[in-house]
Design an enzyme around this catalytic site. Structure first.
Site, PDB file in Angstrom:
ATOM      1  N   ARG A 122     -35.187 -29.813 -11.981  1.00 33.90           N
ATOM      2  CA  ARG A 122     -35.217 -30.140 -13.407  1.00 33.90           C
ATOM      3  C   ARG A 122     -35.018 -28.880 -14.257  1.00 33.90           C
ATOM      4  NH1 ARG A 122     -37.285 -35.379 -14.204  1.00 33.90           N
ATOM      5  NH2 ARG A 122     -38.295 -36.269 -12.355  1.00 33.90           N
ATOM      6  N   LEU A 164     -43.073 -33.517  -4.570  1.00 35.24           N
ATOM      7  CA  LEU A 164     -42.233 -34.100  -5.614  1.00 35.24           C
ATOM      8  C   LEU A 164     -43.138 -34.312  -6.820  1.00 35.24           C
ATOM      9  CD1 LEU A 164     -40.217 -36.791  -3.595  1.00 35.24           C
ATOM     10  CD2 LEU A 164     -39.261 -34.738  -4.652  1.00 35.24           C
ATOM     11  N   ASP A 165     -42.631 -34.077  -8.036  1.00 34.73           N
ATOM     12  CA  ASP A 165     -43.493 -34.281  -9.191  1.00 34.73           C
ATOM     13  C   ASP A 165     -43.718 -35.772  -9.419  1.00 34.73           C
ATOM     14  OD1 ASP A 165     -41.548 -35.389 -11.128  1.00 34.73           O
ATOM     15  OD2 ASP A 165     -40.654 -33.395 -11.093  1.00 34.73           O
ATOM     16  N   ILE A 166     -44.648 -36.099 -10.286  1.00 32.44           N
ATOM     17  CA  ILE A 166     -45.095 -37.478 -10.463  1.00 32.44           C
ATOM     18  C   ILE A 166     -43.962 -38.405 -10.894  1.00 32.44           C
ATOM     19  CG2 ILE A 166     -45.818 -37.138 -12.864  1.00 32.44           C
ATOM     20  CD1 ILE A 166     -48.235 -38.987 -12.221  1.00 32.44           C
TER      21      ILE A 166
END
Length: 317
Positions: free
Chosen positions: A196, A108-110
């Protein structure tokens, strides 16, 4: 015959994919019992295996207890074992293992939150992540802007991104009004920032993203941000069945570990938030991350609505 092929054993121990381990062996970086290894060599308990001179403790596949953690990632943590910028990582809060390692299943991105799985079985992690397994990931997404029927149709039919065609398997409205509109989407792959980027392809911006399930494991309702739960045998076996792995003897929780998890389920630990300085604290402000029912703290934004509660479903089988 010895237990298993060397490249499979190295992948299972979390050192990389099987193909990557084949390249490492070809490069002459692996030795078995002080001799150079070749692809196809088989190993067993008691063999001395070294990669780049570092000894790898080998445990037979049938003897190693398979373990899986469900972790509720907060914003601000990096999905990496080490971060050159010194930011907090998702590994820092996991229990320590002796002669073993946790392997992260997906990323998962930050700025994203939600369910992350970790396992000590490298082969299992590889299969769960590989596109050929087509394991479904589900997300609750807060979007700035209106998702029109044409946009939804485009994102489920397929959109050409810079790294190839991508699409949602499903997209449903999740409630909310104005700038607080939620949608639930499903993917069968895990490319970088894919959720996204799919919305951005339609001129929309994702303001919040939360993974609510991976495969047939849903984000536990009693789990708070920054905390983990260890899965018991039944949940682990649903994952291994999903990717055609055989159950393993001794898998699951036993004794004091089982009792501890039951206490946490009955009385969940408080959420822990990560800020940009890397320190943690209990979440008490209005900016706290989603609560135990996996619902963002905004009106009309039930992130768990429409999510499969896999644990309840499995209990009915």
């Amino acid at each position: 015959m010895k237990d298993e092929k060397l490249q499979k054993a190295l992948a299972r121990m979390g050192l990389g994919s099987r193909r990557q381990m084949e390249e490492v062996i070809k490069a002459g970086r692996v030795t078995v019992n002080n001799g150079p290894a070749t692809i196809g060599d088989r190993v067993e308990q008691g063999d001395e295996i070294r990669v780049d001179g570092r000894q790898i403790k080998y445990t037979s596949e049938n003897e190693k207890r398979r373990r899986v953690l469900a972790y509720y990632k907060p914003e601000g943590e990096v999905c990496s074992a080490n971060d050159p910028e010194g930011r907090p990582t998702v590994f820092e809060r996991l229990p320590k293992l002796t002669h073993d390692r946790w392997v992260m299943v997906g990323r998962l991105d930050i700025n994203s939150t939600g369910l992350l799985l970790f396992t000590n079985d490298g082969e299992m992690a590889h299969r769960l992540m590989h596109p050929s397994s087509e394991v479904t990931r589900e997300y609750a997404v807060r979007v700035l802007g209106d998702v029109t029927p044409d946009m939804a149709r485009a994102m489920t039919t397929g959109v050409m991104l810079e790294d190839g065609m991508a699409k949602f398997e499903d997209i449903k409205e999740g409630g909310g009004e104005g700038v607080n509109k939620w949608h639930h989407v499903q993917l069968k792959e895990g490319r970088n920032r894919e959720v996204r980027r799919l919305f951005e392809s339609q001129g929309l911006k994702v303001s919040r993203l939360l993974r609510t399930s991976y495969g047939n494991i849903a984000l536990p309702k009693e789990l708070r941000t920054g905390r983990f739960l260890e899965l018991d045998r039944k949940d682990i076996n649903t994952l291994t069945d999903l990717v055609s792995l055989r159950p393993r003897y001794g898998t699951g929780l036993h004794g004091a570990a089982k009792e501890k998890q039951e206490r946490i389920r009955n009385k969940p630990l408080k959420a822990r938030r990560t800020d940009t300085r890397g320190d943690t604290r209990n979440s008490t402000s209005n900016n706290a991350k989603p609560n135990s029912s996996a619902k963002p703290k905004t009106s009309g934004s039930p992130a768990s609505r429409g999510t499969r509660n896999t644990r309840d479903r499995n209990d009915k089988r």
